[in-house]
Motif scaffolding. Sequence first.
Motif, PDB file in Angstrom:
ATOM      1  N   PRO A  70      -8.361  -4.510   4.525  1.00 43.55           N
ATOM      2  CA  PRO A  70      -9.800  -4.463   4.799  1.00 43.55           C
ATOM      3  C   PRO A  70     -10.590  -5.006   3.616  1.00 43.55           C
ATOM      4  CG  PRO A  70      -8.937  -2.261   4.343  1.00 43.55           C
ATOM      5  CD  PRO A  70      -7.758  -3.171   4.435  1.00 43.55           C
ATOM      6  N   ARG A  71     -11.852  -5.338   3.856  1.00 43.01           N
ATOM      7  CA  ARG A  71     -12.652  -6.006   2.819  1.00 43.01           C
ATOM      8  C   ARG A  71     -12.941  -5.120   1.625  1.00 43.01           C
ATOM      9  NH1 ARG A  71     -12.257 -11.395   3.602  1.00 43.01           N
ATOM     10  NH2 ARG A  71     -12.636 -11.924   5.778  1.00 43.01           N
ATOM     11  N   PHE A  72     -13.005  -3.812   1.839  1.00 42.34           N
ATOM     12  CA  PHE A  72     -13.443  -2.918   0.780  1.00 42.34           C
ATOM     13  C   PHE A  72     -12.450  -1.766   0.580  1.00 42.34           C
ATOM     14  CE2 PHE A  72     -17.278  -4.495   2.982  1.00 42.34           C
ATOM     15  CZ  PHE A  72     -17.824  -5.260   1.953  1.00 42.34           C
ATOM     16  N   GLU A  73     -12.360  -1.287  -0.626  1.00 41.05           N
ATOM     17  CA  GLU A  73     -11.808   0.014  -1.004  1.00 41.05           C
ATOM     18  C   GLU A  73     -10.299   0.155  -0.965  1.00 41.05           C
ATOM     19  OE1 GLU A  73     -15.577   2.865   0.255  1.00 41.05           O
ATOM     20  OE2 GLU A  73     -13.875   2.700   1.619  1.00 41.05           O
ATOM     21  N   SER A  74      -9.591  -0.468  -0.032  1.00 38.46           N
ATOM     22  CA  SER A  74      -8.171  -0.161   0.107  1.00 38.46           C
ATOM     23  C   SER A  74      -7.365  -1.390   0.486  1.00 38.46           C
ATOM     24  CB  SER A  74      -7.973   0.940   1.159  1.00 38.46           C
ATOM     25  OG  SER A  74      -8.542   0.551   2.380  1.00 38.46           O
ATOM     26  N   VAL A  75      -6.043  -1.245   0.344  1.00 36.56           N
ATOM     27  CA  VAL A  75      -5.123  -2.295   0.778  1.00 36.56           C
ATOM     28  C   VAL A  75      -4.814  -2.159   2.267  1.00 36.56           C
ATOM     29  CG1 VAL A  75      -2.808  -3.260   0.437  1.00 36.56           C
ATOM     30  CG2 VAL A  75      -4.112  -2.436  -1.539  1.00 36.56           C
ATOM     31  N   ALA A  79       0.798  -1.226   0.000  1.00 40.31           N
ATOM     32  CA  ALA A  79       0.000   0.000   0.000  1.00 40.31           C
ATOM     33  C   ALA A  79       0.830   1.276   0.000  1.00 40.31           C
ATOM     34  CB  ALA A  79      -0.929  -0.007   1.216  1.00 40.31           C
ATOM     35  N   LEU A  80       1.931   1.292   0.752  1.00 38.71           N
ATOM     36  CA  LEU A  80       2.667   2.539   0.934  1.00 38.71           C
ATOM     37  C   LEU A  80       3.267   3.073  -0.363  1.00 38.71           C
ATOM     38  CD1 LEU A  80       3.256   4.528   3.164  1.00 38.71           C
ATOM     39  CD2 LEU A  80       5.294   3.210   3.759  1.00 38.71           C
ATOM     40  N   PRO A  81       3.905   2.255  -1.207  1.00 36.30           N
ATOM     41  CA  PRO A  81       4.406   2.797  -2.475  1.00 36.30           C
ATOM     42  C   PRO A  81       3.297   3.361  -3.355  1.00 36.30           C
ATOM     43  CG  PRO A  81       5.415   0.670  -2.009  1.00 36.30           C
ATOM     44  CD  PRO A  81       4.305   0.843  -1.020  1.00 36.30           C
ATOM     45  N   LEU A  82       2.144   2.736  -3.359  1.00 35.99           N
ATOM     46  CA  LEU A  82       1.018   3.243  -4.146  1.00 35.99           C
ATOM     47  C   LEU A  82       0.560   4.598  -3.620  1.00 35.99           C
ATOM     48  CD1 LEU A  82      -1.057  -0.059  -4.505  1.00 35.99           C
ATOM     49  CD2 LEU A  82       0.286   1.078  -6.298  1.00 35.99           C
ATOM     50  N   ALA A  83       0.510   4.723  -2.299  1.00 36.50           N
ATOM     51  CA  ALA A  83       0.095   5.992  -1.705  1.00 36.50           C
ATOM     52  C   ALA A  83       1.107   7.096  -1.999  1.00 36.50           C
ATOM     53  CB  ALA A  83      -0.094   5.815  -0.203  1.00 36.50           C
ATOM     54  N   ARG A  84       2.383   6.773  -1.894  1.00 30.84           N
ATOM     55  CA  ARG A  84       3.412   7.780  -2.190  1.00 30.84           C
ATOM     56  C   ARG A  84       3.350   8.238  -3.632  1.00 30.84           C
ATOM     57  NH1 ARG A  84       7.512   4.517   1.194  1.00 30.84           N
ATOM     58  NH2 ARG A  84       7.711   5.726   3.127  1.00 30.84           N
ATOM     59  N   ASP A  94      -5.407   5.817  -4.790  1.00 29.96           N
ATOM     60  CA  ASP A  94      -4.391   5.114  -4.001  1.00 29.96           C
ATOM     61  C   ASP A  94      -4.041   5.835  -2.713  1.00 29.96           C
ATOM     62  OD1 ASP A  94      -4.027   2.795  -5.512  1.00 29.96           O
ATOM     63  OD2 ASP A  94      -2.692   3.826  -6.917  1.00 29.96           O
ATOM     64  N   PHE A  95      -4.529   7.063  -2.558  1.00 33.38           N
ATOM     65  CA  PHE A  95      -4.405   7.754  -1.269  1.00 33.38           C
ATOM     66  C   PHE A  95      -5.648   8.604  -1.063  1.00 33.38           C
ATOM     67  CE2 PHE A  95      -3.323  11.247   1.549  1.00 33.38           C
ATOM     68  CZ  PHE A  95      -2.687  10.583   2.590  1.00 33.38           C
ATOM     69  N   THR A  96      -6.363   8.333   0.010  1.00 35.68           N
ATOM     70  CA  THR A  96      -7.567   9.088   0.338  1.00 35.68           C
ATOM     71  C   THR A  96      -7.534   9.449   1.810  1.00 35.68           C
ATOM     72  OG1 THR A  96      -8.861   7.882  -1.330  1.00 35.68           O
ATOM     73  CG2 THR A  96     -10.091   9.106   0.330  1.00 35.68           C
ATOM     74  N   ALA A  97      -7.711  10.722   2.109  1.00 35.38           N
ATOM     75  CA  ALA A  97      -7.738  11.213   3.492  1.00 35.38           C
ATOM     76  C   ALA A  97      -9.145  11.704   3.812  1.00 35.38           C
ATOM     77  CB  ALA A  97      -6.731  12.341   3.678  1.00 35.38           C
ATOM     78  N   TYR A  98      -9.680  11.273   4.924  1.00 35.96           N
ATOM     79  CA  TYR A  98     -11.014  11.677   5.349  1.00 35.96           C
ATOM     80  C   TYR A  98     -10.919  12.676   6.492  1.00 35.96           C
ATOM     81  CZ  TYR A  98     -12.894   7.919   2.477  1.00 35.96           C
ATOM     82  OH  TYR A  98     -13.221   7.125   1.416  1.00 35.96           O
ATOM     83  N   PRO A  99     -11.953  13.473   6.706  1.00 38.55           N
ATOM     84  CA  PRO A  99     -11.911  14.477   7.789  1.00 38.55           C
ATOM     85  C   PRO A  99     -12.015  13.830   9.165  1.00 38.55           C
ATOM     86  CG  PRO A  99     -14.058  14.473   6.705  1.00 38.55           C
ATOM     87  CD  PRO A  99     -13.184  13.581   5.882  1.00 38.55           C
ATOM     88  N   THR A 151      -9.370   8.887   9.143  1.00 38.58           N
ATOM     89  CA  THR A 151      -8.989   7.684   8.412  1.00 38.58           C
ATOM     90  C   THR A 151      -8.242   8.036   7.131  1.00 38.58           C
ATOM     91  OG1 THR A 151     -10.882   6.454   9.277  1.00 38.58           O
ATOM     92  CG2 THR A 151      -9.873   5.613   7.266  1.00 38.58           C
ATOM     93  N   PHE A 152      -7.190   7.269   6.865  1.00 34.67           N
ATOM     94  CA  PHE A 152      -6.455   7.356   5.607  1.00 34.67           C
ATOM     95  C   PHE A 152      -6.522   5.987   4.935  1.00 34.67           C
ATOM     96  CE2 PHE A 152      -4.665  10.417   8.504  1.00 34.67           C
ATOM     97  CZ  PHE A 152      -4.457  11.551   7.732  1.00 34.67           C
ATOM     98  N   LYS A 153      -6.870   5.971   3.666  1.00 35.58           N
ATOM     99  CA  LYS A 153      -6.915   4.727   2.896  1.00 35.58           C
ATOM    100  C   LYS A 153      -5.750   4.722   1.916  1.00 35.58           C
ATOM    101  CE  LYS A 153     -11.842   3.805   3.354  1.00 35.58           C
ATOM    102  NZ  LYS A 153     -11.680   2.460   3.937  1.00 35.58           N
ATOM    103  N   LEU A 154      -4.917   3.692   2.026  1.00 36.91           N
ATOM    104  CA  LEU A 154      -3.709   3.579   1.205  1.00 36.91           C
ATOM    105  C   LEU A 154      -3.854   2.397   0.258  1.00 36.91           C
ATOM    106  CD1 LEU A 154      -2.855   5.261   3.736  1.00 36.91           C
ATOM    107  CD2 LEU A 154      -0.610   4.149   3.584  1.00 36.91           C
TER     108      LEU A 154
END
Length: 209
Positions: free
Chosen positions: A194-199, A58-63, A109-114, A97-100
């Motif tokens: 997790p089951r959905f959306e992210s690694v 996940a981390l390389p994708l987020a970067r 590949d990177f989503t930040a929530y409030p 929450t951050f989704k990587l």
Amino acid sequence: MMKWMLPVAAALALGLTGCSVYREATSPMPSTNVRWQRVATSADRDRMRDWRKAWDEALPLARKADARAVAAEPLLFDPDRALPDAALPQGNYRCRTFKLGGRGTAMRDFTAYPWFDCRVADEGEVKSLHKITGSQRPTGLIFPDEATRQVFLGTLVLGDETAPLRYGLDADRDMIGYVERIAAKRWRLVFPKPRFESVLDVVELVPTP
């Protein structure tokens, strides 16, 4: 009290219908005086075992997606950052929450929530953690594990649902993660695969003043 969340698998009766299914899924259940490994499903034990692989994917994708945002949080996104005394104190928290690593065509590949509201409560031998606001609300129990890590087992509450399904009843709702302290008054809850959306999901928790 959140002790009703965790299952004794043998107590799940097959063939129940209608309202009885709902009562069985959300009925009070005891027994939190066991190690998390005895409660977790085999699929969730596998996810915890592969926590490092999830970071490595996940981390390389987020970067690549947002290098500046990842670099701005070096403690939060350091897989090896873990201080002693990992236990979350009882109280109210601000969480975000951050989704990587996006899974599915709709996710980046990177989503930040409030920020949102979370609460940690003392349940005796364990603690409970609930996300209070939002359309996706993890809720569950935090088990002791190591000096630098505790383990979360719970389920995902969606939309206008008023009670979580019991852990182990629906694999798509089951959640496993680990809690680490990364600074003096700063924790993270990491969900590998997790089951959905992210690694990988990283939830930051900061006590509310």
